[in-house]
Design a protein around this motif. Structure first.
Motif, short mmCIF file in Angstrom:
data_model
loop_
_atom_site.label_atom_id
_atom_site.label_comp_id
_atom_site.label_asym_id
_atom_site.label_seq_id
_atom_site.Cartn_x
_atom_site.Cartn_y
_atom_site.Cartn_z
N LYS A 1 29.63 80.06 34.22
CA LYS A 1 28.90 81.30 33.92
C LYS A 1 29.86 82.47 33.74
CE LYS A 1 24.65 79.96 33.91
NZ LYS A 1 23.90 79.91 32.67
N ILE A 2 30.93 82.50 34.54
CA ILE A 2 31.92 83.56 34.40
C ILE A 2 32.62 83.42 33.04
CG2 ILE A 2 34.02 84.58 35.34
CD1 ILE A 2 33.09 83.42 38.10
N ALA A 3 33.01 82.20 32.70
CA ALA A 3 33.66 81.95 31.41
C ALA A 3 32.74 82.37 30.27
CB ALA A 3 34.05 80.48 31.28
N GLU A 4 31.47 82.07 30.39
CA GLU A 4 30.51 82.42 29.35
C GLU A 4 30.43 83.93 29.16
OE1 GLU A 4 25.75 81.87 28.39
OE2 GLU A 4 26.70 80.57 29.88
N ARG A 5 30.45 84.67 30.24
CA ARG A 5 30.42 86.14 30.14
C ARG A 5 31.68 86.65 29.45
NH1 ARG A 5 29.53 89.20 35.31
NH2 ARG A 5 29.51 90.91 33.84
N ILE A 6 32.83 86.03 29.76
CA ILE A 6 34.08 86.48 29.16
C ILE A 6 34.13 86.13 27.68
CG2 ILE A 6 36.59 86.13 29.16
CD1 ILE A 6 36.37 85.68 32.24
N TYR A 7 33.77 84.91 27.30
CA TYR A 7 33.93 84.53 25.89
C TYR A 7 32.91 85.17 24.96
CZ TYR A 7 30.60 80.49 26.35
OH TYR A 7 29.53 79.68 26.56
N GLN A 8 31.93 85.87 25.50
CA GLN A 8 30.96 86.58 24.65
C GLN A 8 31.58 87.80 23.97
OE1 GLN A 8 27.95 85.46 23.89
NE2 GLN A 8 28.24 83.72 25.25
N TYR A 9 32.68 88.33 24.51
CA TYR A 9 33.31 89.50 23.92
C TYR A 9 34.00 89.13 22.61
CZ TYR A 9 32.59 92.02 28.30
OH TYR A 9 32.03 92.62 29.39
N ASN A 10 33.85 89.99 21.60
CA ASN A 10 34.44 89.73 20.28
C ASN A 10 35.96 89.66 20.31
OD1 ASN A 10 31.98 89.61 18.96
ND2 ASN A 10 31.94 91.81 18.57
N GLU A 11 36.59 90.39 21.21
CA GLU A 11 38.05 90.41 21.28
C GLU A 11 38.63 89.07 21.74
OE1 GLU A 11 36.62 94.55 22.70
OE2 GLU A 11 35.97 92.48 22.89
N VAL A 12 37.82 88.27 22.43
CA VAL A 12 38.28 87.04 23.05
C VAL A 12 38.33 85.90 22.02
CG1 VAL A 12 37.78 85.30 24.81
CG2 VAL A 12 37.45 87.73 25.31
N ASN A 13 39.51 85.30 21.89
CA ASN A 13 39.70 84.16 20.99
C ASN A 13 39.57 82.83 21.72
OD1 ASN A 13 40.10 85.60 18.66
ND2 ASN A 13 42.30 85.70 18.93
N ALA A 14 39.97 82.78 22.98
CA ALA A 14 39.94 81.53 23.72
C ALA A 14 39.86 81.82 25.22
CB ALA A 14 41.19 80.69 23.42
N VAL A 15 39.19 80.93 25.94
CA VAL A 15 39.11 80.98 27.40
C VAL A 15 39.30 79.57 27.92
CG1 VAL A 15 37.68 81.53 29.42
CG2 VAL A 15 37.46 82.91 27.34
#
Length: 160
Positions: free
Chosen positions: A79-93
């Motif tokens: 769930k934490i990863a999902e919140r992070i990868y929702q941001y447009n700036e994020v290419n990979a998690v």
């Protein structure tokens, strides 16, 4: 056959279906069906172009961010990863083993933009304990492709 198809299209996703069929000694229909099945099963998740942004006028700042978190009960890391990868700036998690929990790759136009992402979006998340940001200074190889130009040997040959 799947592994052979994947190995070829991973290096060249633009290969013609006909050429791929010839390489593998299969019919175009069989190859097309296999690729469609792998797309449906999310084995093939997309087709991307590798761009060396250092050779364009549109440079980008790439950063790797180490993130330590405290997973909340019932939510875990996913769930934490999902919140992070929702941001447009994020290419990979990536969930990591070792001294931190996630590696997050982001892109921005400037170092300030990356810093703002970390300070305004990532760090304030309730489960984030700490972050460490590392900026990519130069890419030599990316996704198996050498990006750095070979420098010619400019030493003088001295013979006795």
């Amino acid at each position: 056959m799947r592994e052979k198809i994947l190995a070829i299209i991973e290096k060249n996703s633009r290969i013609d279906l006909k050429d791929l069929a010839v390489l593998l000694g299969e019919s175009e229909t069989a190859i097309a069906n296999e690729i469609a099945e792998m797309e449906k099963e999310h084995i093939i998740c997309g087709y991307h172009t590798l761009i060396n942004w250092d050779n364009t006028s549109d440079e980008k700042v790439v950063a790797l961010i180490e993130v330590k978190v405290t997973p909340q009960r019932g939510m875990g890391f996913d769930k934490i990863a999902e919140r992070i990868y929702q941001y447009n700036e994020v290419n990979a998690v990536y969930l990591m083993s070792g001294s931190f929990d996630f590696t997050v790759f982001i892109e921005g136009k400037t170092m300030r933009q990356v810093a703002q992402f970390v300070s305004e979006k990532l760090s304030p998340m309730e489960s984030v304990l700490s972050t460490a940001t590392h900026f990519v200074l130069k890419k030599y190889k990316d996704h198996g492709t050498v990006l750095a130009e070979e420098t010619p040997d400019e030493r003088m040959l001295i013979t006795p």
